[in-house]
Design a protein around this motif. Sequence first.
Motif, PDB file in Angstrom:
ATOM      1  N   ARG A   1       1.743  16.752  -0.214  1.00 21.64           N
ATOM      2  CA  ARG A   1       2.652  15.930   0.594  1.00 21.64           C
ATOM      3  C   ARG A   1       2.019  15.593   1.940  1.00 21.64           C
ATOM      4  NH1 ARG A   1       7.965  16.019  -1.253  1.00 21.64           N
ATOM      5  NH2 ARG A   1       8.373  17.596  -2.813  1.00 21.64           N
ATOM      6  N   LYS A   2       1.381  16.586   2.552  1.00 19.72           N
ATOM      7  CA  LYS A   2       0.742  16.366   3.850  1.00 19.72           C
ATOM      8  C   LYS A   2      -0.442  15.413   3.718  1.00 19.72           C
ATOM      9  CE  LYS A   2       2.333  20.561   6.015  1.00 19.72           C
ATOM     10  NZ  LYS A   2       2.018  21.890   6.497  1.00 19.72           N
ATOM     11  N   GLU A   3      -1.188  15.517   2.607  1.00 18.64           N
ATOM     12  CA  GLU A   3      -2.295  14.584   2.361  1.00 18.64           C
ATOM     13  C   GLU A   3      -1.770  13.154   2.244  1.00 18.64           C
ATOM     14  OE1 GLU A   3      -4.819  15.449  -1.017  1.00 18.64           O
ATOM     15  OE2 GLU A   3      -4.877  17.558  -0.471  1.00 18.64           O
ATOM     16  N   PHE A   4      -0.675  12.977   1.501  1.00 17.67           N
ATOM     17  CA  PHE A   4      -0.085  11.652   1.330  1.00 17.67           C
ATOM     18  C   PHE A   4       0.445  11.115   2.664  1.00 17.67           C
ATOM     19  CE2 PHE A   4       0.772  12.315  -3.455  1.00 17.67           C
ATOM     20  CZ  PHE A   4      -0.418  11.696  -3.774  1.00 17.67           C
ATOM     21  N   ALA A   5       1.032  11.994   3.486  1.00 19.91           N
ATOM     22  CA  ALA A   5       1.528  11.564   4.798  1.00 19.91           C
ATOM     23  C   ALA A   5       0.358  11.131   5.675  1.00 19.91           C
ATOM     24  CB  ALA A   5       2.309  12.693   5.462  1.00 19.91           C
ATOM     25  N   LYS A   6      -0.745  11.859   5.603  1.00 18.07           N
ATOM     26  CA  LYS A   6      -1.941  11.495   6.363  1.00 18.07           C
ATOM     27  C   LYS A   6      -2.478  10.139   5.891  1.00 18.07           C
ATOM     28  CE  LYS A   6      -6.368  13.498   7.728  1.00 18.07           C
ATOM     29  NZ  LYS A   6      -7.285  14.614   7.549  1.00 18.07           N
TER      30      LYS A   6
ATOM     31  N   ASN B   1       0.826  -1.208   0.000  1.00 17.60           N
ATOM     32  CA  ASN B   1       0.000   0.000   0.000  1.00 17.60           C
ATOM     33  C   ASN B   1       0.859   1.257   0.000  1.00 17.60           C
ATOM     34  OD1 ASN B   1      -2.323  -1.530  -0.014  1.00 17.60           O
ATOM     35  ND2 ASN B   1      -2.676  -1.347   2.174  1.00 17.60           N
ATOM     36  N   PHE B   2       1.982   1.229   0.728  1.00 16.48           N
ATOM     37  CA  PHE B   2       2.893   2.367   0.728  1.00 16.48           C
ATOM     38  C   PHE B   2       3.494   2.585  -0.661  1.00 16.48           C
ATOM     39  CE2 PHE B   2       4.263   2.736   5.484  1.00 16.48           C
ATOM     40  CZ  PHE B   2       3.035   3.302   5.768  1.00 16.48           C
ATOM     41  N   ALA B   3       3.732   1.527  -1.403  1.00 13.39           N
ATOM     42  CA  ALA B   3       4.317   1.651  -2.740  1.00 13.39           C
ATOM     43  C   ALA B   3       3.373   2.404  -3.679  1.00 13.39           C
ATOM     44  CB  ALA B   3       4.637   0.282  -3.310  1.00 13.39           C
ATOM     45  N   LYS B   4       2.080   2.361  -3.398  1.00 12.48           N
ATOM     46  CA  LYS B   4       1.109   3.050  -4.244  1.00 12.48           C
ATOM     47  C   LYS B   4       1.037   4.540  -3.959  1.00 12.48           C
ATOM     48  CE  LYS B   4      -1.695  -1.082  -4.609  1.00 12.48           C
ATOM     49  NZ  LYS B   4      -2.902  -1.753  -4.132  1.00 12.48           N
ATOM     50  N   ILE B   5       1.581   4.970  -2.824  1.00 14.60           N
ATOM     51  CA  ILE B   5       1.593   6.388  -2.473  1.00 14.60           C
ATOM     52  C   ILE B   5       2.861   6.987  -3.049  1.00 14.60           C
ATOM     53  CG2 ILE B   5       1.591   8.062  -0.595  1.00 14.60           C
ATOM     54  CD1 ILE B   5       0.248   5.940   1.154  1.00 14.60           C
TER      55      ILE B   5
ATOM     56  N   LEU C   1       6.459   3.414   8.569  1.00 14.10           N
ATOM     57  CA  LEU C   1       5.723   4.678   8.496  1.00 14.10           C
ATOM     58  C   LEU C   1       6.665   5.870   8.590  1.00 14.10           C
ATOM     59  CD1 LEU C   1       3.119   6.321   8.393  1.00 14.10           C
ATOM     60  CD2 LEU C   1       2.956   6.061  10.874  1.00 14.10           C
ATOM     61  N   SER C   2       7.609   5.830   9.510  1.00 12.90           N
ATOM     62  CA  SER C   2       8.520   6.972   9.640  1.00 12.90           C
ATOM     63  C   SER C   2       9.380   7.132   8.388  1.00 12.90           C
ATOM     64  CB  SER C   2       9.390   6.844  10.890  1.00 12.90           C
ATOM     65  OG  SER C   2      10.240   5.746  10.796  1.00 12.90           O
TER      66      SER C   2
ATOM     67  N   ALA D   1      -1.034   2.757   7.964  1.00  9.66           N
ATOM     68  CA  ALA D   1      -0.273   2.140   9.048  1.00  9.66           C
ATOM     69  C   ALA D   1      -1.198   1.784  10.213  1.00  9.66           C
ATOM     70  CB  ALA D   1       0.844   3.073   9.515  1.00  9.66           C
ATOM     71  N   GLU D   2      -2.133   2.659  10.522  1.00 12.51           N
ATOM     72  CA  GLU D   2      -3.065   2.385  11.618  1.00 12.51           C
ATOM     73  C   GLU D   2      -3.942   1.177  11.285  1.00 12.51           C
ATOM     74  OE1 GLU D   2      -4.492   2.323  15.204  1.00 12.51           O
ATOM     75  OE2 GLU D   2      -2.881   3.677  14.609  1.00 12.51           O
ATOM     76  N   ASN D   3      -4.366   1.073  10.020  1.00 11.73           N
ATOM     77  CA  ASN D   3      -5.156  -0.094   9.609  1.00 11.73           C
ATOM     78  C   ASN D   3      -4.359  -1.388   9.781  1.00 11.73           C
ATOM     79  OD1 ASN D   3      -7.316   1.521   8.942  1.00 11.73           O
ATOM     80  ND2 ASN D   3      -6.837   1.579   6.753  1.00 11.73           N
TER      81      ASN D   3
END
Length: 185
Positions: free
Chosen positions: A110-115, A23-27, A175-176, A121-123
């Motif tokens: 960038r902030k939207e993507f970080a959110k 999922n991170f790779a898609k962001i 996440l970090s 990560a929470e999921n």
Amino acid sequence: MLSEIRDDADLRMQKSVDTLVANFAKIRTGRAHPSILDSVKVDYYGSEVPISQVANINIEDSRTLAVQPWEQPMLQKIEKAIMMSDLGINPVTTGNMMRIPMPMLTEERRKEFAKLARSEAENAKVAIRNIRRDANGDVKNLLKDKEITEDEARRSDDDIQKLTDKHVAQIDSLLSDKEASLLEI
């Protein structure tokens, strides 16, 4: 019996972490990476397939992808599929090749993507906690059926908690790293 429960929980938790990585790779981070196009499907003789199955995708430089279809008629279909996707990128076709420049991300984007990354990560953490709950329930059932002792159950609960802590720490680390790459200019 207890080792099977622990191994199953470990495997399922690792799958949750692997899903998070996917999922991170898609962001996207503003850098060119072939996995950005993984979610884009193109019509190939009546069936929807990923672009990577009909073309070579290479990194030309840090901010440009090069897409070269194996069949010339696919170039227009690939271009249309990329334009219709919600990635916010515009391909440039030259001859039998396509270049995709990655636009700079605005601070707001960038902030939207970080959110979004924090949400993913929470999921994953919730999924890991659910797996822990299931494993602890299995241990309690064994204890209730008197197949294990209370000491074994307590030890098993501790092992499962250690597994949970290990995988949650892995998620926090991922996440970090993702947030750092998103927020760097």
